[in-house]
Design a protein around this motif. Structure first.
Motif, PDB file in Angstrom:
ATOM      1  N   LYS A   1      10.112  65.584  79.201  1.00 35.75           N
ATOM      2  CA  LYS A   1       9.417  64.751  80.182  1.00 35.75           C
ATOM      3  C   LYS A   1       9.930  65.086  81.580  1.00 35.75           C
ATOM      4  O   LYS A   1      11.124  65.291  81.780  1.00 35.75           O
ATOM      5  CB  LYS A   1       9.677  63.267  79.920  1.00 35.75           C
ATOM      6  CG  LYS A   1       8.921  62.712  78.753  1.00 35.75           C
ATOM      7  CD  LYS A   1       7.533  62.337  79.173  1.00 35.75           C
ATOM      8  CE  LYS A   1       6.898  61.419  78.145  1.00 35.75           C
ATOM      9  NZ  LYS A   1       5.630  60.921  78.568  1.00 35.75           N
ATOM     10  N   ILE A   2       8.992  65.142  82.529  1.00 31.84           N
ATOM     11  CA  ILE A   2       9.362  65.338  83.927  1.00 31.84           C
ATOM     12  C   ILE A   2       8.639  64.302  84.786  1.00 31.84           C
ATOM     13  O   ILE A   2       7.656  63.704  84.348  1.00 31.84           O
ATOM     14  CB  ILE A   2       9.011  66.753  84.453  1.00 31.84           C
ATOM     15  CG1 ILE A   2       7.497  66.982  84.453  1.00 31.84           C
ATOM     16  CG2 ILE A   2       9.743  67.823  83.659  1.00 31.84           C
ATOM     17  CD1 ILE A   2       7.069  68.217  85.235  1.00 31.84           C
ATOM     18  N   LYS A   3       9.145  64.116  85.976  1.00 28.57           N
ATOM     19  CA  LYS A   3       8.462  63.305  86.977  1.00 28.57           C
ATOM     20  C   LYS A   3       7.720  64.251  87.905  1.00 28.57           C
ATOM     21  O   LYS A   3       8.250  65.281  88.303  1.00 28.57           O
ATOM     22  CB  LYS A   3       9.451  62.465  87.767  1.00 28.57           C
ATOM     23  CG  LYS A   3      10.069  61.362  86.952  1.00 28.57           C
ATOM     24  CD  LYS A   3      11.030  60.542  87.778  1.00 28.57           C
ATOM     25  CE  LYS A   3      11.669  59.466  86.935  1.00 28.57           C
ATOM     26  NZ  LYS A   3      12.676  58.714  87.697  1.00 28.57           N
TER      27      LYS A   3
ATOM     28  N   ILE B   1       4.297  60.136  88.643  1.00 30.36           N
ATOM     29  CA  ILE B   1       3.983  59.898  87.232  1.00 30.36           C
ATOM     30  C   ILE B   1       5.006  60.629  86.370  1.00 30.36           C
ATOM     31  O   ILE B   1       5.732  61.495  86.849  1.00 30.36           O
ATOM     32  CB  ILE B   1       2.553  60.364  86.867  1.00 30.36           C
ATOM     33  CG1 ILE B   1       2.420  61.884  86.981  1.00 30.36           C
ATOM     34  CG2 ILE B   1       1.517  59.638  87.717  1.00 30.36           C
ATOM     35  CD1 ILE B   1       1.144  62.451  86.354  1.00 30.36           C
ATOM     36  N   SER B   2       5.033  60.283  85.095  1.00 35.00           N
ATOM     37  CA  SER B   2       5.875  60.976  84.125  1.00 35.00           C
ATOM     38  C   SER B   2       4.954  61.625  83.105  1.00 35.00           C
ATOM     39  O   SER B   2       3.992  60.999  82.639  1.00 35.00           O
ATOM     40  CB  SER B   2       6.796  59.974  83.428  1.00 35.00           C
ATOM     41  OG  SER B   2       7.547  60.610  82.416  1.00 35.00           O
TER      42      SER B   2
ATOM     43  N   VAL C   1       1.416  54.710  86.740  1.00 29.43           N
ATOM     44  CA  VAL C   1       2.190  55.013  87.942  1.00 29.43           C
ATOM     45  C   VAL C   1       3.632  54.559  87.728  1.00 29.43           C
ATOM     46  O   VAL C   1       3.872  53.400  87.388  1.00 29.43           O
ATOM     47  CB  VAL C   1       1.592  54.299  89.177  1.00 29.43           C
ATOM     48  CG1 VAL C   1       2.463  54.513  90.404  1.00 29.43           C
ATOM     49  CG2 VAL C   1       0.163  54.763  89.428  1.00 29.43           C
ATOM     50  N   LEU C   2       4.575  55.474  87.908  1.00 28.51           N
ATOM     51  CA  LEU C   2       5.993  55.101  87.847  1.00 28.51           C
ATOM     52  C   LEU C   2       6.419  54.433  89.147  1.00 28.51           C
ATOM     53  O   LEU C   2       7.123  53.443  89.156  1.00 28.51           O
ATOM     54  CB  LEU C   2       6.876  56.330  87.627  1.00 28.51           C
ATOM     55  CG  LEU C   2       6.908  56.944  86.254  1.00 28.51           C
ATOM     56  CD1 LEU C   2       7.861  58.125  86.225  1.00 28.51           C
ATOM     57  CD2 LEU C   2       7.322  55.926  85.215  1.00 28.51           C
ATOM     58  N   SER C   3       5.991  55.055  90.262  1.00 29.39           N
ATOM     59  CA  SER C   3       6.368  54.553  91.582  1.00 29.39           C
ATOM     60  C   SER C   3       5.560  55.288  92.636  1.00 29.39           C
ATOM     61  O   SER C   3       4.750  56.157  92.317  1.00 29.39           O
ATOM     62  CB  SER C   3       7.865  54.777  91.831  1.00 29.39           C
ATOM     63  OG  SER C   3       8.155  56.171  91.874  1.00 29.39           O
TER      64      SER C   3
ATOM     65  N   ASN D   1       2.610  74.167  80.334  1.00 30.76           N
ATOM     66  CA  ASN D   1       1.570  73.288  79.806  1.00 30.76           C
ATOM     67  C   ASN D   1       1.920  71.852  80.152  1.00 30.76           C
ATOM     68  O   ASN D   1       3.090  71.460  80.096  1.00 30.76           O
ATOM     69  CB  ASN D   1       1.474  73.400  78.278  1.00 30.76           C
ATOM     70  CG  ASN D   1       1.121  74.789  77.818  1.00 30.76           C
ATOM     71  OD1 ASN D   1       0.382  75.511  78.472  1.00 30.76           O
ATOM     72  ND2 ASN D   1       1.663  75.181  76.674  1.00 30.76           N
ATOM     73  N   LEU D   2       0.907  71.079  80.482  1.00 29.46           N
ATOM     74  CA  LEU D   2       1.037  69.640  80.671  1.00 29.46           C
ATOM     75  C   LEU D   2       0.113  69.000  79.627  1.00 29.46           C
ATOM     76  O   LEU D   2      -1.004  68.581  79.936  1.00 29.46           O
ATOM     77  CB  LEU D   2       0.634  69.231  82.092  1.00 29.46           C
ATOM     78  CG  LEU D   2       1.432  69.874  83.225  1.00 29.46           C
ATOM     79  CD1 LEU D   2       0.805  69.572  84.579  1.00 29.46           C
ATOM     80  CD2 LEU D   2       2.883  69.404  83.188  1.00 29.46           C
TER      81      LEU D   2
END
Length: 147
Positions: A108-110, A96-97, A77-79, A18-19
Motif C-alpha cells: 500500500k502507498i499514499k 488516497i491509499s 479520501v485519507l486527507s 500496477n495500481l
C-alpha cells in the motif's frame, strides 16, 4: 550493510507499476528521490459522501499515448495535504491509499492526486513509497517488470 538493505531491489529512473485497485496496469512511473510523496495525474475530481466518509471520483488516462482512454475511479479520501509543486506553487491535494505492484512486490502507498498534464509521466513515485524497498540507479530504466 543492514539486514533490510539486503532485501532491497535496484530500480531505474522509469519503471512500470500496477495500481490494481484503480484498474491500472503497466503505468510508466517516473522515480523521483527528490519528492517525498508520490503523485498521480487525474482529471474531473468530484467529492462525495459514502457511509459517512469523504470519497472522491476521478478520471485517469493510463496510457499517455491514448488520452482518449479514460478509467473512472473512486477512492476514500485519507486527507488533504498542502504540497509544494515542482514550480514552487503550493497546492492542496487529495491523498488516497492504494496498492502498488512493482515487479514481484505489492504494498500500500499514499498518493496525492493532481494535474500532471504538463508533465511527461502520469505518475511520480516518491521516497515514502520506495522507503526500505529499492535502490535507485538513474542510469537505467525499466529494470523491474510488472506481474
Amino acid at each position: 550493510m543492514s539486514r533490510s538493505s539486503k532485501t532491497k531491489q535496484m530500480i531505474g529512473a522509469l519503471e512500470y507499476g500496477n495500481l490494481p485497485q484503480l484498474g491500472i496496469t503497466n503505468l510508466v512511473m517516473r522515480v523521483d528521490t527528490g519528492a517525498a510523496t508520490s503523485s498521480l495525474h487525474v482529471d474531473n475530481i468530484e467529492e462525495f459522501e459514502q457511509d459517512g466518509a469523504r470519497w472522491i471520483r476521478f478520471d485517469i488516462h493510463p496510457d499517455i499515448h491514448d488520452v482518449a482512454r479514460t478509467v473512472r475511479c473512486e477512492s476514500k479520501v485519507l486527507s488533504q495535504k498542502k504540497i509544494k509543486s515542482s514550480t514552487a506553487d503550493r497546492q492542496r491535494r487529495y491523498v488516497i491509499s492504494t496498492k502498488l505492484e512493482m515487479g514481484s512486490r505489492s504494498w500500500k502507498i499514499k498518493l496525492t492526486l493532481t494535474d500532471r498534464s504538463e508533465m511527461t509521466y502520469l505518475m511520480l513515485l516518491g521516497r515514502q513509497a520506495m522507503n526500505g524497498k529499492f535502490y535507485v540507479d538513474p542510469e537505467y530504466e525499466f529494470i523491474l517488470r510488472s506481474k
